[in-house]
Design an enzyme around this catalytic site. Structure first.
Site, short mmCIF file in Angstrom:
data_model
loop_
_atom_site.label_atom_id
_atom_site.label_comp_id
_atom_site.label_asym_id
_atom_site.label_seq_id
_atom_site.Cartn_x
_atom_site.Cartn_y
_atom_site.Cartn_z
N CYS A 1 13.86 11.25 5.81
CA CYS A 1 13.81 10.88 7.23
C CYS A 1 15.16 11.18 7.87
O CYS A 1 15.25 11.40 9.07
CB CYS A 1 13.42 9.43 7.38
SG CYS A 1 14.39 8.33 6.37
N SER B 1 5.20 8.44 9.43
CA SER B 1 5.33 9.31 10.60
C SER B 1 5.22 8.51 11.90
O SER B 1 4.61 7.44 11.93
CB SER B 1 4.24 10.37 10.55
OG SER B 1 2.97 9.73 10.57
N GLY C 1 -4.69 0.59 4.68
CA GLY C 1 -3.73 0.54 5.79
C GLY C 1 -4.31 -0.22 6.97
O GLY C 1 -3.71 -1.18 7.46
N GLU D 1 9.76 2.13 10.57
CA GLU D 1 10.78 3.09 10.12
C GLU D 1 10.12 4.46 10.17
O GLU D 1 9.46 4.87 9.22
CB GLU D 1 11.24 2.76 8.69
CG GLU D 1 11.84 1.37 8.53
CD GLU D 1 13.30 1.29 8.95
OE1 GLU D 1 13.92 2.35 9.19
OE2 GLU D 1 13.82 0.17 9.03
N LEU D 2 10.25 5.15 11.31
CA LEU D 2 9.47 6.36 11.56
C LEU D 2 10.34 7.62 11.52
O LEU D 2 11.46 7.59 11.02
CB LEU D 2 8.71 6.21 12.88
CG LEU D 2 8.02 4.84 13.07
CD1 LEU D 2 7.33 4.76 14.42
CD2 LEU D 2 7.04 4.55 11.96
N GLY E 1 21.48 10.11 3.60
CA GLY E 1 22.04 9.25 2.55
C GLY E 1 22.77 8.06 3.15
O GLY E 1 23.83 8.22 3.76
N LYS F 1 0.86 -1.17 0.00
CA LYS F 1 0.00 0.00 0.00
C LYS F 1 0.90 1.23 0.00
O LYS F 1 1.49 1.59 1.02
CB LYS F 1 -0.91 0.03 1.23
CG LYS F 1 -2.04 1.03 1.04
CD LYS F 1 -2.41 1.80 2.28
CE LYS F 1 -1.52 2.96 2.59
NZ LYS F 1 -1.45 4.02 1.57
P1 NAD Z 1 2.53 9.27 6.91
O1 NAD Z 1 2.69 8.66 8.25
O2 NAD Z 1 1.58 10.38 6.74
O3 NAD Z 1 2.07 8.14 5.86
C1 NAD Z 1 2.79 6.92 5.72
C2 NAD Z 1 1.88 5.84 5.14
O4 NAD Z 1 0.89 5.48 6.10
C3 NAD Z 1 1.11 6.26 3.89
O5 NAD Z 1 1.16 5.21 2.95
C4 NAD Z 1 -0.28 6.46 4.43
O6 NAD Z 1 -1.27 6.31 3.45
C5 NAD Z 1 -0.35 5.34 5.44
N1 NAD Z 1 -1.46 5.38 6.43
C6 NAD Z 1 -2.28 6.39 6.76
N2 NAD Z 1 -3.14 6.01 7.73
C7 NAD Z 1 -2.84 4.72 8.03
C8 NAD Z 1 -3.36 3.75 8.95
N3 NAD Z 1 -4.37 4.03 9.79
N4 NAD Z 1 -2.79 2.53 8.99
C9 NAD Z 1 -1.76 2.22 8.18
N5 NAD Z 1 -1.24 3.09 7.29
C10 NAD Z 1 -1.77 4.32 7.21
O7 NAD Z 1 4.00 9.68 6.44
P2 NAD Z 1 4.45 10.51 5.15
O8 NAD Z 1 4.06 11.93 5.31
O9 NAD Z 1 4.06 9.79 3.91
O10 NAD Z 1 6.04 10.37 5.25
C11 NAD Z 1 6.84 11.18 6.05
C12 NAD Z 1 7.23 10.49 7.32
O11 NAD Z 1 7.84 9.24 7.05
C13 NAD Z 1 8.28 11.28 8.09
O12 NAD Z 1 7.97 11.24 9.45
C14 NAD Z 1 9.56 10.53 7.80
O13 NAD Z 1 10.57 10.71 8.75
C15 NAD Z 1 9.08 9.14 7.76
N6 NAD Z 1 10.02 8.29 7.03
C16 NAD Z 1 10.82 7.46 7.75
C17 NAD Z 1 11.76 6.68 7.10
C18 NAD Z 1 12.67 5.77 7.87
O14 NAD Z 1 13.27 4.92 7.24
N7 NAD Z 1 12.80 5.90 9.16
C19 NAD Z 1 11.87 6.73 5.71
C20 NAD Z 1 11.03 7.59 5.00
C21 NAD Z 1 10.11 8.36 5.68
#
Ligand code: NAD
Length: 511
Positions: A298, A243, A226, A264-265, A460, A187
């Site tokens: 991230c 997030s 999700g 991975e947040l 990176g 997803k």
């Molecule tokens: P987000 O949390 O808004 O969305 C992430 C995913 O969750 C999307 O696919 C979204 O559709 C889905 N989602 C929404 N509601 C859900 C639910 N109830 N259950 C399951 N999934 C659901 O994040 P974003 O804005 O797309 O990305 C940015 C965030 O991601 C930042 O906090 C960033 O640090 C983090 N991030 C972390 C890493 C890492 O490796 N640690 C890598 C990339 C991004």
């Protein structure tokens, strides 16, 4: 040329035909409402994608479950060969997919191509790994017994990904999961659905050409899927990237049914600039870290913790460098900084700056939203620098935008404390030529992050290492090293090849 070859890329990736919101097939199930995907680079509509209904989701799960029965019996090195072919298909589509990533997500073309290169790299890594899924053998305490452990596939892996790495994160998970014998259901972020459909088209062709059930790779779209995945007992492992707020919900929901997660947040990454740093190197690391992908990685650098003796000089060089940044269409290679993902992200950026000011922050490089020709999407903002204190509420949060907070320190212990004193624990770095400082930073009394670098910025990473972070970053590890083990279930086997049945620990049970 005005469209930087985007139309051609969409054609090559098989995305032209979905413009009316119909599915391309390819084990992508979508009969729900339409999501329109607009480019943050130009504000133009790129395409329409239908979301998946609960029925579509169910169909995908049935396909995945069936495919799993076949796929788990394919020998791992043969699965590796399929992944090798996927890597070749990605090489063939690198330009088109890199361009689409840049256009749909807004990162620079170089970073878009780099993201596809990461996918190719993880394929190569996974191919080698497909012959190395090792378990240990142990010596049994009982005579004529043999003991060993083996790794079996875990089953259906659910992947939920963020917008900012719309293709690479999926491949870090899938390529390992596939050589392990799992099947995947993805997803993607609803902000980058076309990147996902493009990947699915590329992979489905490889599976079809090899007579492998396409259900090995399933795609569902739309946020509602999700929660269907979080609650689905048929999915033993959910790999979530996003997030901390949503990650917390995913973690609880999946744990409730004793499923496993890879989380991975968010990050709140800092560079420590020591009095012994090479300031030329700091400049490249800090500026790329803070403004690359418009601060939407991230691992983006959010805090610069600078020694008091080099503070003024560091600020001065940063101001000069920021004045030279070109902001504009990410497909134009002369630009350093592209747009934020959408207008909601622009609002978050503006609110963060206001909050920092209210808490006592001092503006070092002014931010703001860009308007006029080339900025019609309304998503372009100026990278800004704010002098702040680590304890400010806003500094403790991750704002997904190009805002860099600078903080001053006097002793290395104080700098390490500041670096650690945030809820997140993803990436960290120190610039120093002093061995004692570098080693202290890497020691158990040093950085508490999953990634700690010396004389390299926070952003990176290479696919060979395990990627992930501690605390509110979620604790998951993906990609290299032994991250593959999470995608498998471990089984301990003991075999008795004797004629007696001795019990362990010398227990007697005669009758
Ligand atoms: P987000 O949390 O808004 O969305 C992430 C995913 O969750 C999307 O696919 C979204 O559709 C889905 N989602 C929404 N509601 C859900 C639910 N109830 N259950 C399951 N999934 C659901 O994040 P974003 O804005 O797309 O990305 C940015 C965030 O991601 C930042 O906090 C960033 O640090 C983090 N991030 C972390 C890493 C890492 O490796 N640690 C890598 C990339 C991004």
């Amino acid at each position: 040329a005005a469209d930087f070859g985007i139309e051609e890329a969409l054609q090559k990736l098989g995305l032209k035909e979905i413009n009316e919101g119909t599915s391309t097939g390819n084990d992508w199930f979508s009969n729900g409402a339409i999501i329109e995907s607009y480019s943050p680079a130009t504000g133009k509509l790129i395409g329409k994608v239908r979301t998946s209904t609960a029925d579509d989701y169910e169909q995908a799960m049935v396909k995945a479950s069936e495919a799993y029965k076949t796929w788990r019996m394919v020998p791992a090195p043969k699965r590796g060969d399929l992944v090798r072919q996927m890597g070749d298909a990605l090489r063939e589509n690198k330009d088109a997919l890199g361009k689409l990533v840049s256009y749909e997500m807004g990162k620079s073309l170089q970073e878009g191509l780099g993201e596809v290169q990461e996918m190719i790299d993880i394929c190569d890594f996974a191919v080698g790994l497909s012959r190395q899924l090792y378990g240990l053998t142990m010596h049994s305490e009982r005579p004529m017994h043999r003991m060993y452990e083996q790794y079996h596939p875990i089953g259906i892996v659910g992947i939920i990904s963020a917008f900012n790495f719309p293709v690479a994160v999926w491949s870090w998970n899938t390529m390992l999961a596939w050589i392990c014998g799992d099947v995947c259901i993805w997803k993607p972020s609803s902000k980058t659905p076309l990147c996902a459909v493009a990947c699915q088209n590329i992979i489905a062709k490889v599976l079809r050409d090899n007579n492998i059930p396409e259900g090995v790779s399933c795609l569902v779209t739309g946020n509602a899927c999700g929660d269907l995945m979080n609650n689905d007992k048929r999915i033993p492992l959910v790999s979530f990237t996003g997030s901390t707020r949503i990650g917390r919900h995913v973690s609880k929901t999946v744990a409730e049914r004793f499923g496993k997660t890879i989380l991975e947040l968010g990050g709140n990454n800092a560079i420590i600039v020591s009095e012994h740093a090479d300031l030329k190197m700091v400049l490249v690391g800090a500026v790329f870290g803070a403004v690359g992908t418009a601060g939407q990685r991230c691992t983006s650098t959010r805090r610069l913790i600078v020694h008091e003796s080099v503070y003024d000089k560091t600020i001065e060089t940063l101001q000069k460098a920021y004045a030279q940044l070109n902001i504009g269409n990410p497909l134009n290679e002369n630009n350093h900084v592209g747009p934020l993902i959408d207008k909601g992200a622009v609002t978050d950026y503006l609110n963060a700056i206001e909050k920092a000011k209210k808490e006592g922050g001092k503006i070092i490089v002014e931010g703001g939203v860009l308007e006029g020709e080339g900025y019609e999407s309304g998503c372009y903002v100026k990278p800004c620098i704010i002098e702040a204190k680590n304890e400010f509420e806003i500094v403790q949060e991750e704002t997904f935008a190009p805002i860099l907070y600078v903080l001053k320190y006097s002793t290395i212990e104080e700098a390490i404390d500041m670096q650690n004193n945030v809820p997140q624990g993803l990436s960290s770095s120190i610039f120093t030529n002093n061995l004692r400082e570098a080693e202290l930073f890497l020691s158990q009394a040093g950085s508490d992050c999953g990634i700690a670098n010396v004389n390299i910025g926070t952003s990176g990473a290479e696919i060979g290492g395990a990627f992930g972070g501690e605390k509110e970053t979620g604790g998951g590890r993906e990609s290299g090293s032994d991250a593959w083990k999470v995608y498998m279930r471990r089984q301990t086997n003991t075999i008795n090849y004797g004629t007696e049945l001795p019990l362990a620990q010398g227990i007697k049970f005669d009758f």
